[in-house]
Design a protein around this motif. Structure first.
Motif, short mmCIF file in Angstrom:
data_model
loop_
_atom_site.label_atom_id
_atom_site.label_comp_id
_atom_site.label_asym_id
_atom_site.label_seq_id
_atom_site.Cartn_x
_atom_site.Cartn_y
_atom_site.Cartn_z
N PRO A 10 -48.52 19.91 24.95
CA PRO A 10 -47.90 18.71 25.77
C PRO A 10 -48.75 18.20 26.80
O PRO A 10 -48.69 17.03 27.28
CB PRO A 10 -46.94 19.80 26.36
CG PRO A 10 -46.54 20.79 25.40
CD PRO A 10 -47.97 21.28 24.67
N LEU A 11 -49.55 19.28 27.54
CA LEU A 11 -50.21 19.09 28.69
C LEU A 11 -51.39 17.95 28.17
O LEU A 11 -51.87 17.01 28.89
CB LEU A 11 -51.14 20.15 29.28
CG LEU A 11 -50.07 20.89 30.39
CD1 LEU A 11 -50.92 21.80 30.67
CD2 LEU A 11 -49.70 19.96 31.25
N PHE A 12 -51.86 18.00 26.83
CA PHE A 12 -52.99 17.00 26.32
C PHE A 12 -52.21 15.61 26.27
O PHE A 12 -52.97 14.72 26.95
CB PHE A 12 -53.28 17.67 24.70
CG PHE A 12 -54.02 16.58 24.12
CD1 PHE A 12 -55.55 16.68 24.41
CD2 PHE A 12 -53.69 15.49 23.72
CE1 PHE A 12 -56.39 15.93 23.76
CE2 PHE A 12 -54.44 14.70 22.84
CZ PHE A 12 -55.88 14.86 22.87
N PHE A 13 -51.18 15.56 25.79
CA PHE A 13 -50.62 14.14 25.79
C PHE A 13 -50.12 13.63 27.55
O PHE A 13 -50.24 12.55 27.76
CB PHE A 13 -49.33 14.27 25.07
CG PHE A 13 -49.47 14.06 23.70
CD1 PHE A 13 -49.97 13.11 22.81
CD2 PHE A 13 -49.47 15.46 22.93
CE1 PHE A 13 -50.23 13.19 21.62
CE2 PHE A 13 -49.56 15.51 21.54
CZ PHE A 13 -50.35 14.22 20.99
N LEU A 14 -49.80 14.81 28.21
CA LEU A 14 -49.69 14.36 29.51
C LEU A 14 -50.73 13.66 30.58
O LEU A 14 -50.62 12.76 31.03
CB LEU A 14 -48.81 15.39 30.07
CG LEU A 14 -48.13 15.08 31.70
CD1 LEU A 14 -47.44 14.22 31.95
CD2 LEU A 14 -48.15 16.53 32.58
N LEU A 15 -51.82 14.55 30.20
CA LEU A 15 -52.97 14.20 30.79
C LEU A 15 -53.53 12.82 30.34
O LEU A 15 -54.03 12.23 30.80
CB LEU A 15 -54.20 15.03 30.52
CG LEU A 15 -53.78 16.40 31.37
CD1 LEU A 15 -54.98 17.42 31.14
CD2 LEU A 15 -54.01 16.44 32.95
N ALA A 16 -53.39 12.76 28.86
CA ALA A 16 -53.74 11.44 28.29
C ALA A 16 -52.97 10.19 28.87
O ALA A 16 -53.53 9.23 29.18
CB ALA A 16 -53.46 11.36 26.79
N GLN A 17 -51.75 10.39 29.14
CA GLN A 17 -50.74 9.45 29.72
C GLN A 17 -51.34 9.08 31.04
O GLN A 17 -50.99 8.08 31.47
CB GLN A 17 -49.33 10.06 29.70
CG GLN A 17 -48.45 9.18 30.28
CD GLN A 17 -48.02 8.23 29.27
OE1 GLN A 17 -47.75 8.76 28.18
NE2 GLN A 17 -47.74 6.82 29.57
N LEU A 18 -51.58 10.18 31.75
CA LEU A 18 -52.14 9.93 33.34
C LEU A 18 -53.66 9.90 33.31
O LEU A 18 -54.05 9.78 34.71
CB LEU A 18 -51.82 11.34 33.98
CG LEU A 18 -50.32 11.61 34.07
CD1 LEU A 18 -50.40 13.05 34.76
CD2 LEU A 18 -49.45 10.83 34.97
#
Lengths: 428, 280
Positions: free
Chosen positions: B126-134
């Protein structure tokens, strides 16, 4: 006083007015506070309107046009939208409660606070919240967000063959969970991995605890010399970064040039063992390595407990003619266990999810035919990792993650309650 | 006479396991140190002999050819930034939870404790996608933030137990003298908790310095590799290039700062660890 109570009903009016944020505060003549709420609302609406709008649409539909809508980023935005809405509702409720409270104060005939007082009030009662909110706000993103994401992902058909941007991901309900139990390869793999996870957890943890306690008791003997030096040496495995020692072990157990086969076993006259390719011996090696990596923590902790056991207990036992073993069994062991039981349990949960050792030593290998992405030594967590990053079965991996979390959370709650009852006993 | 022989035997019997385990602990560490000075031929032919000449070629190779120098720098940035950020967030929270009784303080503490029990592994994807988003993917600052937050519950947990030992009367008298709660936190509580702050920071620092998997997932370009990633890269290469000596040399480079930290702060670390653990 009766008159004022009959005459005014500020609390009701203020609360109703605050349905439009800030209005109730204005009505209570707290203009600064009212403006703050109003300002917050405007900021909130203008800054987050788009996020909420797109996010909610995204989380419901997961996108409508392939190549243009990226389902997973829409899911992320959707979760962020939900979190933002939750924060918004919290502020809104605070606004209502505040209007109600101050209305009530007026009903009861209190003077309204001066601006200075209001400021002081805000600073003082707000202090804990002000202190907490930055950490808490960020924690939402690192803890709450991932949990929501995994839960939601487990209900989608996201996988490498069905992935954005080329394709859209859809909600599929419980399909992933059903597949894991109904489809033969999945069920077979799941139960094999689960079985080894349990064996691994109990064997590795129990061994590391036993070694730790055993060595702590030995080093604690009164007449032993070089105690300090031995203790320092025994803490070394803890000081060396785990990834370093695991990589060194991988070299030592290497089938061809590893020192275990070439030196130690050859010295003992035993033929080489295929540590890296025979499932049984890989498992054996892993359990040994974990006891090397994990014992120092137990050792240090138990040493601390041992040093706090009053000597009189042993002297009394000595008078009664107790043997060394009896002393250990009836005095040392119960006291150590009583003091450290909660930590011992955390060691079990730690190994249950001990990804590092499994993955770095041999990557969960040797491979097994007919298992979905899992090697012979993969535990649940490393299987999930492989399913996600190597096989690309994201939805399934999320479903398995949920099942794993269930186990971990159950143990955690159970342990937390135990610890609590422990502490309460201590209090008495 | 017989008794003393029996005692002697018991004594030796009890010392044998200690001796064996000491060997078991030191063996891999020595093996690595020796290997870091040897050429490949020596590693294969004579793994236990002293290297013929102590050549530092492996270290030079690791430092320059395999970019360990950049990685050391990257690891340093992430570690220091993560540790500082973690403290900035943890000290106020720990103080508020421990000392100020407000609505929900108990619930919050429980929440932080439960957050401690959730394995970080679950958050990786999940953090991978969140960091990608940010736009924080492949970014050392992003990684430092994630590190800081991953250790936040633990840090709060340790600090609350340290803060609880400060006598309340100090804060009360400061409050009577008209000091604001912020002043009390900054000028009284923080200095008095210093030993706890140091203990927990050392533990966090070692944790961040050693972290491997989050770095693996969140960093992508070689220029951003932390030490653990760079070493893993060499380790994977070694299977083809046989750069085992270089691998050992870089492992030694990674260990040295940690060993120094341990040597200086050993008592503090073990004390902090056991205290926190037994109380918890």
């Amino acid at each position: 006083m009766d008159i004022t109570e009959a005459k005014t009903n500020h609390k009701k009016i203020a609360t109703y007015l605050s349905i439009f944020p800030g209005a109730g505060q204005f009505y209570n003549r707290q203009f600064i506070k009212g403006s703050v709420f109003l300002f917050l609302t405007i900021i909130f609406m203008s800054a987050f309107w788009d996020i909420i709008d797109i996010g909610l649409w995204g989380i419901v539909t997961l996108g409508e046009i392939p190549m243009e809508d990226h389902s997973i980023f829409l899911l992320v935005q959707g979760i962020i939208a939900l979190l933002v809405i939750a924060i918004g509702i919290t502020i809104y409720v605070i606004n209502l409660v505040d209007a109600y409270r101050n209305g009530k104060r007026r009903d009861l005939g209190f003077e309204k606070n001066s601006i200075r007082q209001q400021y002081q009030n805000l600073i003082d009662t707000g202090f804990p919240y002000l202190m907490l909110s930055p950490g808490f706000f960020l924690l939402i993103f690192v803890v709450i967000f991932p949990i929501l994401f995994v839960i939601l992902l487990s209900f989608t058909n996201y996988s490498i063959s069905n992935s954005p941007p080329a394709k859209l991901v859809d909600w599929v309900g419980f399909d992933n969970y059903i597949d894991i139990f109904k489809m033969d390869t999945w069920r077979h793999t799941f139960f094999n991995v689960f079985k080894w996870t349990i064996i691994w957890t109990f064997a590795a943890t129990t061994l590391q605890i036993a070694v730790g306690i055993f060595l702590a008791v030995l080093v604690n003997q009164k007449e032993l010399k070089f105690k300090k030096m031995i203790r320092t040496i025994f803490i070394l495995p803890w000081a060396v970064p785990a990834f370093v020692s695991i990589l060194v072990f991988a070299g030592m157990f290497n089938n061809t040039f590893g020192t275990i086969n070439n030196d130690i076993l050859a010295f003992l006259g035993i033929g080489p063992i295929s540590w890296m390719t025979d499932p049984f011996w890989t498992k054996f090696a892993l359990i040994m390595i974990q006891s090397w990596l994990g014992f120092p923590f137990i050792f240090v902790m138990v040493t601390g407990v041992l040093q706090s056991i009053p000597n009189e207990l042993y002297e009394a036992a000595q008078v009664d003619g107790a043997s060394m073993w009896q002393k250990f069994k009836n005095i040392t062991f119960p006291i150590v266990m009583y003091a450290t039981a909660p930590i011992m349990i955390t060691q079990y949960t730690f190994n249950f999810n001990n990804f590092n050792v499994i993955f770095l030593f041999n990557g969960g290998d040797p491979a097994v035919v007919g298992q979905n992405g899992a090697g012979a030594t993969d535990i649940l967590i490393s299987w999930i990792y492989k399913l996600t990053l190597e096989v690309g079965q994201y939805g399934k991996a999320a479903a398995i993650t949920m099942m794993l979390s269930l186990v971990v959370i159950t143990v955690a709650i159970w342990q937390f309650r135990r610890t609590k009852s422990f502490q309460e006993e201590d209090m008495m | 006479m017989k008794r003393t022989v029996g005692q002697l035997m018991a004594r030796t019997a009890l010392r044998v396991p200690l001796f064996l385990w000491t060997v078991a602990v030191l063996y891999p560490i020595f093996w690595m140190f020796l290997g870091s000075f040897k050429t490949n031929a020596e590693i294969y032919s004579n793994p236990w002999g002293l290297p013929e000449t102590f050549n530092f070629q492996n270290y030079v190779m690791a430092w320059t050819d395999y970019n360990i120098s950049t990685s050391v720098f990257n690891s340093l940035i992430v570690t220091v930034l993560g540790a500082i950020l973690c403290l900035i967030l943890a000290i106020p929270t720990a103080y508020a939870i421990e000392r100020i009784k407000f609505k929900g303080s108990h619930v919050l503490f429980t929440l932080y404790i439960s957050a401690m029990m959730i394995p970080m592994v679950l958050a990786w994807i999940p953090l991978f996608f969140l960091l990608a988003q940010l736009n924080l993917l492949d970014n050392l600052v992003g990684l430092a933030v994630v590190y800081a937050l991953s250790q936040l519950p633990f840090t709060i947990f340790v600090l609350t137990s340290f803060i609880s030992t400060i006598p309340k009367s100090l804060e009360e008298s400061a409050a009577i003298d008209g000091m604001s709660p912020y002043g009390i936190l900054w000028k009284i509580v923080t200095p008095l908790t210093m030993s706890g702050i140091i203990t927990v920071t050392i533990m966090n620092t070692i944790q961040f310095w050693n972290e491997y998997f989050m770095a693996l997932i969140f960093l992508q370009s070689e220029g951003n590799y932390t030490l653990a990633l760079a070493i893993d890269y060499i380790s994977n290469e070694a299977q083809y290039t046989n750069a085992w000596g270089t691998l050992f040399a870089s492992l030694v480079i990674a260990i040295i700062p940690v060993i120094i930290l341990y040597a200086i702060f050993q008592r503090r670390i073990t004390k902090g660890m056991t205290e926190g653990a037994i109380k918890g």
